[in-house]
Design a protein around this motif. Structure first.
Motif, PDB file in Angstrom:
ATOM      1  N   CYS A   1       0.830  -1.201   0.000  1.00 27.72           N
ATOM      2  CA  CYS A   1       0.000   0.000   0.000  1.00 27.72           C
ATOM      3  C   CYS A   1       0.867   1.255   0.000  1.00 27.72           C
ATOM      4  CB  CYS A   1      -0.860   0.066   1.266  1.00 27.72           C
ATOM      5  SG  CYS A   1      -2.064  -1.232   1.437  1.00 27.72           S
ATOM      6  N   LYS A   2       0.336   2.292  -0.608  1.00 24.81           N
ATOM      7  CA  LYS A   2       0.925   3.621  -0.479  1.00 24.81           C
ATOM      8  C   LYS A   2      -0.002   4.381   0.459  1.00 24.81           C
ATOM      9  CE  LYS A   2       2.085   7.810  -2.944  1.00 24.81           C
ATOM     10  NZ  LYS A   2       1.839   8.589  -4.154  1.00 24.81           N
ATOM     11  N   TRP A   3       0.555   4.875   1.553  1.00 24.68           N
ATOM     12  CA  TRP A   3      -0.226   5.553   2.583  1.00 24.68           C
ATOM     13  C   TRP A   3       0.044   7.045   2.507  1.00 24.68           C
ATOM     14  CZ3 TRP A   3      -3.334   2.424   5.510  1.00 24.68           C
ATOM     15  CH2 TRP A   3      -3.062   1.061   5.444  1.00 24.68           C
ATOM     16  N   GLU A   4      -1.010   7.835   2.490  1.00 22.31           N
ATOM     17  CA  GLU A   4      -0.868   9.285   2.491  1.00 22.31           C
ATOM     18  C   GLU A   4      -1.702   9.856   3.625  1.00 22.31           C
ATOM     19  OE1 GLU A   4      -1.378  11.208  -1.430  1.00 22.31           O
ATOM     20  OE2 GLU A   4      -1.655   9.156  -2.157  1.00 22.31           O
TER      21      GLU A   4
ATOM     22  N   ALA B   1      -3.411  13.243   5.038  1.00 22.11           N
ATOM     23  CA  ALA B   1      -3.854  14.565   4.611  1.00 22.11           C
ATOM     24  C   ALA B   1      -4.387  15.318   5.822  1.00 22.11           C
ATOM     25  CB  ALA B   1      -4.930  14.436   3.537  1.00 22.11           C
ATOM     26  N   GLU B   2      -4.701  16.586   5.626  1.00 20.85           N
ATOM     27  CA  GLU B   2      -5.219  17.381   6.736  1.00 20.85           C
ATOM     28  C   GLU B   2      -6.626  16.928   7.111  1.00 20.85           C
ATOM     29  OE1 GLU B   2      -6.691  19.104   3.062  1.00 20.85           O
ATOM     30  OE2 GLU B   2      -4.639  18.736   3.624  1.00 20.85           O
ATOM     31  N   LYS B   3      -7.090  17.440   8.211  1.00 22.58           N
ATOM     32  CA  LYS B   3      -8.444  17.160   8.716  1.00 22.58           C
ATOM     33  C   LYS B   3      -8.677  15.682   9.011  1.00 22.58           C
ATOM     34  CE  LYS B   3     -10.328  21.198   6.473  1.00 22.58           C
ATOM     35  NZ  LYS B   3     -11.311  21.726   5.523  1.00 22.58           N
ATOM     36  N   GLY B   4      -7.652  14.974   9.471  1.00 18.62           N
ATOM     37  CA  GLY B   4      -7.800  13.586   9.901  1.00 18.62           C
ATOM     38  C   GLY B   4      -7.979  12.579   8.789  1.00 18.62           C
ATOM     39  N   ARG B   5      -7.569  12.929   7.593  1.00 18.00           N
ATOM     40  CA  ARG B   5      -7.775  12.034   6.448  1.00 18.00           C
ATOM     41  C   ARG B   5      -6.552  11.172   6.172  1.00 18.00           C
ATOM     42  NH1 ARG B   5     -10.502  16.921   3.780  1.00 18.00           N
ATOM     43  NH2 ARG B   5     -12.663  16.555   4.349  1.00 18.00           N
ATOM     44  N   LEU B   6      -6.829   9.939   5.738  1.00 18.64           N
ATOM     45  CA  LEU B   6      -5.808   8.970   5.319  1.00 18.64           C
ATOM     46  C   LEU B   6      -6.218   8.429   3.957  1.00 18.64           C
ATOM     47  CD1 LEU B   6      -5.781   6.831   8.575  1.00 18.64           C
ATOM     48  CD2 LEU B   6      -4.059   8.502   7.948  1.00 18.64           C
ATOM     49  N   PHE B   7      -5.281   8.364   3.033  1.00 14.91           N
ATOM     50  CA  PHE B   7      -5.564   7.817   1.708  1.00 14.91           C
ATOM     51  C   PHE B   7      -4.702   6.585   1.505  1.00 14.91           C
ATOM     52  CE2 PHE B   7      -6.181  12.514   0.480  1.00 14.91           C
ATOM     53  CZ  PHE B   7      -7.472  12.525   0.970  1.00 14.91           C
ATOM     54  N   ILE B   8      -5.336   5.520   1.016  1.00 13.62           N
ATOM     55  CA  ILE B   8      -4.632   4.265   0.766  1.00 13.62           C
ATOM     56  C   ILE B   8      -4.733   3.957  -0.721  1.00 13.62           C
ATOM     57  CG2 ILE B   8      -4.479   1.806   1.301  1.00 13.62           C
ATOM     58  CD1 ILE B   8      -6.198   2.455   3.833  1.00 13.62           C
ATOM     59  N   THR B   9      -3.582   3.798  -1.351  1.00 14.20           N
ATOM     60  CA  THR B   9      -3.542   3.388  -2.750  1.00 14.20           C
ATOM     61  C   THR B   9      -2.970   1.983  -2.777  1.00 14.20           C
ATOM     62  OG1 THR B   9      -3.158   5.679  -3.405  1.00 14.20           O
ATOM     63  CG2 THR B   9      -2.691   3.976  -5.049  1.00 14.20           C
ATOM     64  N   TYR B  10      -3.690   1.084  -3.437  1.00  9.45           N
ATOM     65  CA  TYR B  10      -3.300  -0.315  -3.489  1.00  9.45           C
ATOM     66  C   TYR B  10      -3.414  -0.789  -4.934  1.00  9.45           C
ATOM     67  CZ  TYR B  10      -2.688  -5.071  -1.759  1.00  9.45           C
ATOM     68  OH  TYR B  10      -2.193  -6.329  -1.502  1.00  9.45           O
ATOM     69  N   PRO B  11      -2.406  -1.525  -5.426  1.00 11.28           N
ATOM     70  CA  PRO B  11      -2.442  -1.983  -6.821  1.00 11.28           C
ATOM     71  C   PRO B  11      -3.743  -2.729  -7.138  1.00 11.28           C
ATOM     72  CG  PRO B  11      -0.338  -2.533  -5.809  1.00 11.28           C
ATOM     73  CD  PRO B  11      -1.221  -2.017  -4.710  1.00 11.28           C
ATOM     74  N   GLY B  12      -4.398  -2.299  -8.201  1.00  8.61           N
ATOM     75  CA  GLY B  12      -5.608  -2.978  -8.650  1.00  8.61           C
ATOM     76  C   GLY B  12      -6.898  -2.520  -7.980  1.00  8.61           C
TER      77      GLY B  12
END
Length: 139
Positions: free
Chosen positions: A83-86, A88-99
């Protein structure tokens, strides 16, 4: 390995709940998940998901409005080292996963989001270290 999903039957959800799945997890909590199909002025982060981190996998399980497992929900299991974990502001988390489409989560506070990132970062480092050690032993 791709992210995998496991169907969670309603009977299993009601009797054992997600507690059995999350047993011995490093961190467990409820996060809001951004919906891609929200309508009008509805909060895009209205959907709740039970999340937990266990060894080298991050799990998500959709919850009903009463915070019980959603009938017919699938347990999503992601290998954290892929996973690529990002954060962000305001308590946000973004997860990028292949496929998979990017998963956007929101914690109730920035402190809670930071706590998730801390646990996930430590687990990723540990999983990668263990994989490196295993490769050295096998070589």
């Amino acid at each position: 390995k791709m992210g995998k999903t496991t169907a969670v039957s309603n009977a299993a959800s009601q009797s054992r709940g997600y507690v059995e799945f999350a047993k011995d997890a490093e961190i467990v909590g409820i996060l809001s998940k951004k919906r891609t199909d929200q309508e009008g002025l509805e909060d895009p982060y209205k959907a709740k998901v039970q999340c937990w981190l266990k060894k080298d996998h991050f799990y998500l399980l959709a919850l009903a409005p009463d915070l019980s497992p959603l009938h017919g929900a699938e347990l999503i299991s992601l290998d954290i080292t892929r996973c690529k974990w990002e954060r962000a502001e305001k308590g946000r988390l973004f997860i990028t996963y292949p496929g998979l489409e990017q998963i956007k989560l929101r914690a109730d506070s920035q402190d809670e989001a930071d706590r998730w990132v801390k646990y996930i970062s430590a687990a990723v480092k540990k999983a990668k270290r263990e994989a490196d050690e295993l490769r050295r032993v096998e070589a």
